[in-house]
Scaffold this active site. Structure first.
Site, PDB file in Angstrom:
ATOM      1  CE1 TYR A 222      21.399 -46.600  39.892  1.00  0.00           C
ATOM      2  CE2 TYR A 222      23.725 -47.144  39.839  1.00  0.00           C
ATOM      3  CZ  TYR A 222      22.433 -47.384  39.429  1.00  0.00           C
ATOM      4  OH  TYR A 222      22.193 -48.410  38.571  1.00  0.00           O
ATOM      5  CG  HIS A 251      28.226 -58.554  35.101  1.00  0.00           C
ATOM      6  ND1 HIS A 251      28.211 -57.695  34.023  1.00  0.00           N
ATOM      7  CD2 HIS A 251      27.141 -58.236  35.837  1.00  0.00           C
ATOM      8  CE1 HIS A 251      27.167 -56.899  34.101  1.00  0.00           C
ATOM      9  NE2 HIS A 251      26.499 -57.206  35.187  1.00  0.00           N
ATOM     10  CB  SER A 273      24.519 -53.074  32.930  1.00  0.00           C
ATOM     11  OG  SER A 273      25.316 -53.540  33.991  1.00  0.00           O
ATOM     12  NE  ARG A 393      19.625 -50.393  37.237  1.00  0.00           N
ATOM     13  CZ  ARG A 393      20.460 -51.324  36.796  1.00  0.00           C
ATOM     14  NH1 ARG A 393      20.281 -52.579  37.163  1.00  0.00           N
ATOM     15  NH2 ARG A 393      21.454 -51.018  35.979  1.00  0.00           N
TER      16      ARG A 393
END
Length: 612
Positions: A222, A251, A273, A393
């Site tokens: 992944y 980030h 995220s 994704r």
């Protein structure tokens, strides 16, 4: 064709860089691949890699008339997200990893990992991927080399970072240091054994050795666990380098906000995220005359420029965005980016006409193949069966984005006017709060909280502290990381530092409905932020910081009542009284390494709330 001498492993490349050549030979001897392929970055190589992935069943080629040069793939259901419980910071001293990272003594971990790596690439190709994070013409380019037995990783890394011969030549020319990043699927193939579409291993480790600037990953294919230039290098290892060299690896998205008067501000924003970073990075403002251009959606490296301001660069070359929820309303610029093709879609649905689909996207198909390979129809959706994994994704080149800022290519970066911290909170946190100063802003970042999402394995919807949205990505003790943020502020002219804000697009009313419409309407908050910086917007001082007055927030054309706007901006003493013990418990985790300054900030907040 050359060979690795000791083992006679065929190799299609080599290097004059002694340390790199030695490392490649050492890993090949341990993992015993059938052949070694040096990634060049050429168009022909992309075709070769993707043709191979189609032939093994990993990739399905999409309809070239809809998504040119693009591919669908589905992972093993056990390999769908970052594995935080299997991610380690193996610093020499345990205290340097801190209380929020997993740790094992480095030598013990290396023993474990070498046992797993032994023969792990048998029957496969080992790809050598020289890459640079940031620009090759930067004053201090940050190099890495990933060794992997995954063609999926080799193809995806070509999208996410500048890779190949050009980078290798620069490494050789400079005799440069590089971060060695070793990845194996842990799925050796014996002679005659049939491969599977998504090879991986039930045993997974994502390991960082900060003092050695080294990454070892095993068992997962992944993205976040296997594309080692991404979170592993750009955040976990880079945060350690940044601490040592006096900069920040964060980030954060980076965007350029342009007013109708053509005044420009650059804004960096840290969200956990799956909390809207990519949507905000490619924002389509709803306010007439305002425009956004993007410089990046995930990572910002920030250094002080010669003028004393903090400059940010995006070290990546692609987008690795969460697909579900991405559509013409939430992120039209992402849709335009993907329409140009050259992309890889993982764990979304495959439509009968050779396109992809996911929950939230327009034009729901009458029939599709879901991410697990089963038939899917809208009737299944009504039963709650998802066509796409919540963390599915897309991986797409950033230079296809129609609003990419020209400054993206500047190795010096762009001067940041404001830093936004934000999470997903149903209550407590107002729409936007301005910090009192850099120290107060650091406190905001250090106490940032959000409800967990599907971007990592584990329970979804639990409120957890996520400092600077870096909880899974700090490569050393978080208390020392907070101190580093404070030191960055001390070393600068306060007037030149970015202003810091705390935002929350996700607050809900008593019926459970979102108070704020979000997406393009978030431009109204950005407008207020820059008007505060320019001294033109008013605010109300509250115990937690400065919140917009209702009048100062541009709500023209917004379908909200004054009561709804007030509710979105409301600071509830009762809710904050409940928040304080959670912050105290969070700070208690860090013991002696928590900066005393942050405890002083907490005491000040309690006093302003009227609490003992």
């Amino acid at each position: 064709m050359t060979t690795t001498a000791e083992l006679q492993i065929p190799s299609d490349g080599s290097t004059s860089h002694g340390r790199l050549a030695e490392w490649v030979a050492e890993v090949a001897a341990l993992t015993t691949p059938d052949r070694i392929s040096w990634v060049t970055g050429s168009a022909q190589e992309w075709t070769t890699l993707t043709d191979k992935l189609v032939s093994t069943g990993t990739f399905t080629r999409l309809n070239d008339d809809i998504k040119p040069n693009s591919f669908h793939c589905a992972s093993d259901p056990s390999d769908v997200a970052r594995v935080e419980d299997r991610t380690f910071i193996c610093s020499v001293d345990e205290k340097d990893a801190g209380p929020i990272n997993n740790w094992m003594p480095p030598e013990q971990m290396k023993t474990v990992m070498k046992h797993l790596y032994r023969g792990s690439m048998t029957g496969r190709t080992m790809y050598v991927i020289p890459f640079v994070m940031g620009r090759l013409n930067a004053e201090d380019p940050k190099f890495g080399v990933e060794l992997t037995d995954s063609a999926y990783v080799a193809a995806s890394m070509r999208v996410m970072a500048l890779c190949g011969t050009e980078v290798l030549k620069k490494i050789e020319e400079l005799d440069a240091e590089f971060v060695p990043a070793l990845h194996s699927l842990g799925a050796p193939l014996q002679a005659g054994e049939q491969d599977v579409a998504w090879p991986c291993n039930d045993t997974k480790y994502i390991v960082h050795f900060p003092e050695e600037r080294m990454i070892w990953s095993f068992g997962s294919g992944y993205g976040g666990n296997a594309l080692l230039g991404k979170k592993c290098y750009s955040l976990r290892i880079a945060s350690v380098i940044a601490r040592d060299e006096g900069w920040l690896a964060e980030h954060m998205l980076i965007l350029k906000l342009i007013s109708p008067q053509q005044e420009t501000h650059y804004i960096a924003a840290a969200f956990p995220s799956a909390c809207g970073k990519t949507n905000m990075a490619m924002l389509a403002p709803t306010i007439p005359g305002w425009r956004v251009e993007t410089l990046g959606d995930d990572i910002a490296w920030m250094r002080f420029g010669k003028d004393g301001r903090l400059y940010a660069v995006n070290p990546e070359f692609g987008f690795f965005g969460v697909a579900p929820g991405t559509n013409e309303k939430t992120n039209p610029n992402a849709i335009r980016t993907l329409e140009k093709g050259n992309s890889v879609f993982t764990n979304v649905a495959l439509t009968d006409d050779g396109d992809v689909w996911w929950e939230g996207l327009e034009n729901m198909p009458d029939h599709a193949t879901d991410w697990k390979g089963n038939d899917w129809t809208p009737a299944d959706g009504k039963k709650g069966l998802l066509s796409s994994h919540p963390n599915s994704r897309y991986c797409a080149p950033i230079d296809q984005c129609p609003i990419l800022a020209p400054e993206y290519d500047d190795p010096e970066g762009v001067p940041i006017s404001a830093i936004l911290f934000g999470g997903r909170r149903n209550t407590t946190i107002p729409l936007v709060t301005e910090s009192r100063d850099w120290v107060n802003g650091t406190f905001m970042g250090a106490t940032l909280s959000s409800e967990t999402t599907a971007a990592a394995t584990g329970e979804v919807g639990v409120v957890r502290r996520d400092p600077m949205a870096m909880l899974p990505f700090i490569g050393y003790d978080a208390g020392d990381y907070f101190e580093h943020w404070l030191n960055i502020g001390k070393s600068a002219d306060a007037a030149k530092l970015p202003r810091i804000y705390y935002v929350n697009w996700f607050r809900r009313d008593h019926n459970g409905d979102f108070l704020w419409p979000g997406f393009g309407e978030n431009s109204r908050v950005l407008k207020w932020v820059v008007e505060r910086i320019e001294g033109r917007a008013t605010a109300t001082e509250t115990p937690i910081g400065y919140v917009p007055t209702v009048e100062s927030l541009d709500t023209d054309g917004l379908d909200m009542t004054q009561g709804q706007i007030e509710a979105a901006l409301h600071v509830s003493t009762d809710e904050w009284e409940a928040e304080i013990p959670q912050i105290q418990a969070w700070f208690h985790k860090f013991g002696d390494t928590l900066p005393a300054t942050l405890m002083t900030e907490l005491d000040g907040l309690k006093a302003r709330l009227g609490l003992k």
